[in-house]
Write a protein that holds these residues in place. Structure first.
Motif, PDB file in Angstrom:
ATOM      1  N   HIS A 276     -13.343 -27.693  34.370  1.00 52.67           N
ATOM      2  CA  HIS A 276     -13.657 -26.606  34.368  1.00 52.67           C
ATOM      3  C   HIS A 276     -15.081 -26.398  33.879  1.00 52.67           C
ATOM      4  CE1 HIS A 276      -9.634 -24.967  34.306  1.00 52.67           C
ATOM      5  NE2 HIS A 276      -9.096 -26.067  33.926  1.00 52.67           N
ATOM      6  N   GLN A 277     -15.563 -27.645  33.663  1.00 54.05           N
ATOM      7  CA  GLN A 277     -17.307 -27.404  33.222  1.00 54.05           C
ATOM      8  C   GLN A 277     -17.920 -27.931  34.384  1.00 54.05           C
ATOM      9  OE1 GLN A 277     -18.111 -26.320  30.305  1.00 54.05           O
ATOM     10  NE2 GLN A 277     -15.771 -26.203  29.724  1.00 54.05           N
ATOM     11  N   ASN A 278     -19.365 -27.857  34.412  1.00 53.78           N
ATOM     12  CA  ASN A 278     -20.186 -28.229  35.395  1.00 53.78           C
ATOM     13  C   ASN A 278     -19.740 -27.846  36.954  1.00 53.78           C
ATOM     14  OD1 ASN A 278     -21.945 -29.795  33.456  1.00 53.78           O
ATOM     15  ND2 ASN A 278     -20.226 -31.278  33.392  1.00 53.78           N
ATOM     16  N   LEU A 279     -19.818 -26.489  36.900  1.00 49.18           N
ATOM     17  CA  LEU A 279     -19.119 -26.227  38.275  1.00 49.18           C
ATOM     18  C   LEU A 279     -20.169 -26.010  39.221  1.00 49.18           C
ATOM     19  CD1 LEU A 279     -17.002 -23.342  36.566  1.00 49.18           C
ATOM     20  CD2 LEU A 279     -16.179 -25.478  37.397  1.00 49.18           C
ATOM     21  N   ASN A 280     -20.428 -27.385  39.867  1.00 51.86           N
ATOM     22  CA  ASN A 280     -21.254 -27.513  41.021  1.00 51.86           C
ATOM     23  C   ASN A 280     -20.436 -28.096  42.041  1.00 51.86           C
ATOM     24  OD1 ASN A 280     -21.588 -30.208  40.554  1.00 51.86           O
ATOM     25  ND2 ASN A 280     -22.933 -29.812  39.168  1.00 51.86           N
ATOM     26  N   GLU A 281     -21.152 -28.004  43.171  1.00 52.55           N
ATOM     27  CA  GLU A 281     -20.310 -28.952  44.374  1.00 52.55           C
ATOM     28  C   GLU A 281     -21.006 -30.314  44.540  1.00 52.55           C
ATOM     29  OE1 GLU A 281     -20.631 -25.961  47.620  1.00 52.55           O
ATOM     30  OE2 GLU A 281     -18.935 -24.825  46.610  1.00 52.55           O
ATOM     31  N   ALA A 282     -21.399 -30.954  43.507  1.00 54.40           N
ATOM     32  CA  ALA A 282     -21.682 -32.206  43.787  1.00 54.40           C
ATOM     33  C   ALA A 282     -20.702 -33.218  43.327  1.00 54.40           C
ATOM     34  CB  ALA A 282     -23.060 -32.548  42.848  1.00 54.40           C
ATOM     35  N   PRO A 283     -20.477 -34.351  44.230  1.00 52.30           N
ATOM     36  CA  PRO A 283     -19.222 -35.253  43.605  1.00 52.30           C
ATOM     37  C   PRO A 283     -19.759 -35.978  42.558  1.00 52.30           C
ATOM     38  CG  PRO A 283     -19.715 -35.379  46.136  1.00 52.30           C
ATOM     39  CD  PRO A 283     -20.874 -34.314  45.612  1.00 52.30           C
ATOM     40  N   THR A 284     -19.075 -36.455  41.646  1.00 53.05           N
ATOM     41  CA  THR A 284     -19.296 -37.210  40.243  1.00 53.05           C
ATOM     42  C   THR A 284     -18.656 -38.539  40.461  1.00 53.05           C
ATOM     43  OG1 THR A 284     -17.655 -36.275  39.326  1.00 53.05           O
ATOM     44  CG2 THR A 284     -19.663 -35.116  39.215  1.00 53.05           C
TER      45      THR A 284
END
Length: 352
Positions: free
Chosen positions: A252-260
């Motif tokens: 629910h946080q860091n709502l970007n489309e970058a894989p982590t």
């Protein structure tokens, strides 16, 4: 150009709604920018009748599942493309107690149509940890969402029903009996813009609760080729050719489309507790799902602008929700049926 409906967004929601409107003889124009955020393209795409930690029937399961398979199969024939994969889902039990519970439930009329078999001993022990057996579900599988959206995009483009462009709110003019947008006149406009709803000046007051989800893609040895979807903590979907996809995370946080790396580690940890076969991670993808605060879709008409509508908030279960509710929504906009209170955005009018 004059059309009945202008649809903004050609993800899963916009595509399915456009098809329903066309099927009842209405004209549409779809405005969509393929380069913008589109979680549908990287979604797991599962349709699963019995879900969750407590393994209960999906909300409105019977109505949704009776409708979705014939709908997608009909579209496959129309588009001459395969994108629906009906595959059993196998969920290993955690305990003997859970096994006993499902032996009883399997005879109940509510659950029996969705249960292929209850295993009291390992059923897929060569692939997964299932010392207590498991439950094999039917009327389940997954939609190849990227292939579906690409096929429908091509269909719309060939029919000259698609405008590939970023929607410009400043170019939209609201009129007494419709809307006007860059030379297109429509009786109604429907926003199917996914998580971009947060920036939509008409509907950003709706309590969207976006969720980032990540998937891993695996190569496995050919002799480990699976025939079912495994699902306990994570889902493992067979893609054929010794490939699988694994998901999904909920962030629910860091709502970007970058894989982590965090999500990759989390998925591998859960995967290691489920499968026995060896694998190699070959890819990782992320998307942001347009989920809602109450986990129910956003369907309805703007409280002030009578020609402005929304069809959004389908979340992680969009593959199963979209067909049934697109049908109901299309019929409701044409005055042919009622819209259920549970999905009608009137439930949030106090926030406007």
């Amino acid at each position: 150009m004059q059309v009945d409906y202008l649809i903004v967004g050609q993800g899963l929601a916009g595509s399915v709604l456009a098809e329903h409107l066309l099927n009842i003889g209405l004209s549409v124009k779809v405005v969509s920018d393929a380069s913008l955020s589109n979680s549908s393209k990287v979604a797991g795409g599962l349709f699963n009748p019995i879900t969750g930690r407590k393994m209960v029937k999906t909300w409105h399961c019977d109505r949704l599942f009776d409708y979705l398979i014939p709908f997608y199969r009909g579209l496959e024939r129309k588009l001459k493309t395969d994108f629906l994969v009906e595959t059993p889902i196998y969920r290993p039990f955690y305990s003997i107690e859970e096994q006993n519970e499902w032996m009883g439930k399997s005879a109940e009329s509510d659950y029996a149509p969705y249960i292929e078999k209850v295993y009291q001993k390992p059923g897929f022990g060569h692939h997964v940890q299932d010392e207590f057996g498991g439950i094999l579900l039917k009327k389940s599988g997954y939609l190849k969402t990227a292939e579906f959206i690409a096929a429908y995009e091509e269909y719309l483009a060939n029919k000259e029903l698609l405008v590939n462009d970023t929607f410009d709110f400043d170019a939209l003019e609201l009129e007494d009996n419709g809307v006007s947008y860059k030379g297109i006149s429509a009786k109604k406009i429907v926003f199917c813009d996914g998580r971009l709803l947060e920036e939509n000046p008409f509907f950003k007051w709706l309590p969207l609760s976006p969720v980032k989800g990540e998937l891993l893609f695996l190569d496995v040895e050919s002799e480990q080729e699976q025939r079912v979807i495994y699902n306990r903590g994570v889902f493992v979907v067979p893609l054929g050719g010794g490939k699988c996809k694994v998901g999904a995370t909920y962030e629910h946080q860091n709502l970007n489309e970058a894989p982590t790396l965090r999500a990759k580690t989390q998925l591998i940890d859960k995967l290691s507790g489920l499968v026995k076969f060896r694998y190699k991670v070959t890819d990782q993808k992320a998307g942001v799902r347009p989920a809602t605060k109450d986990r129910r879709p956003f369907l309805g008409k703007h409280p002030e602008h009578k020609c402005v509508y929304v069809f959004n908030g389908l979340g992680a279960k969009g593959v199963s929700l979209a067909p049934f509710y697109a049908n109901q929504f299309a019929q409701w906009m044409e005055g042919n049926t009622n819209l259920e209170d549970e999905v009608n955005i009137e439930r949030f009018f106090s926030l406007f």
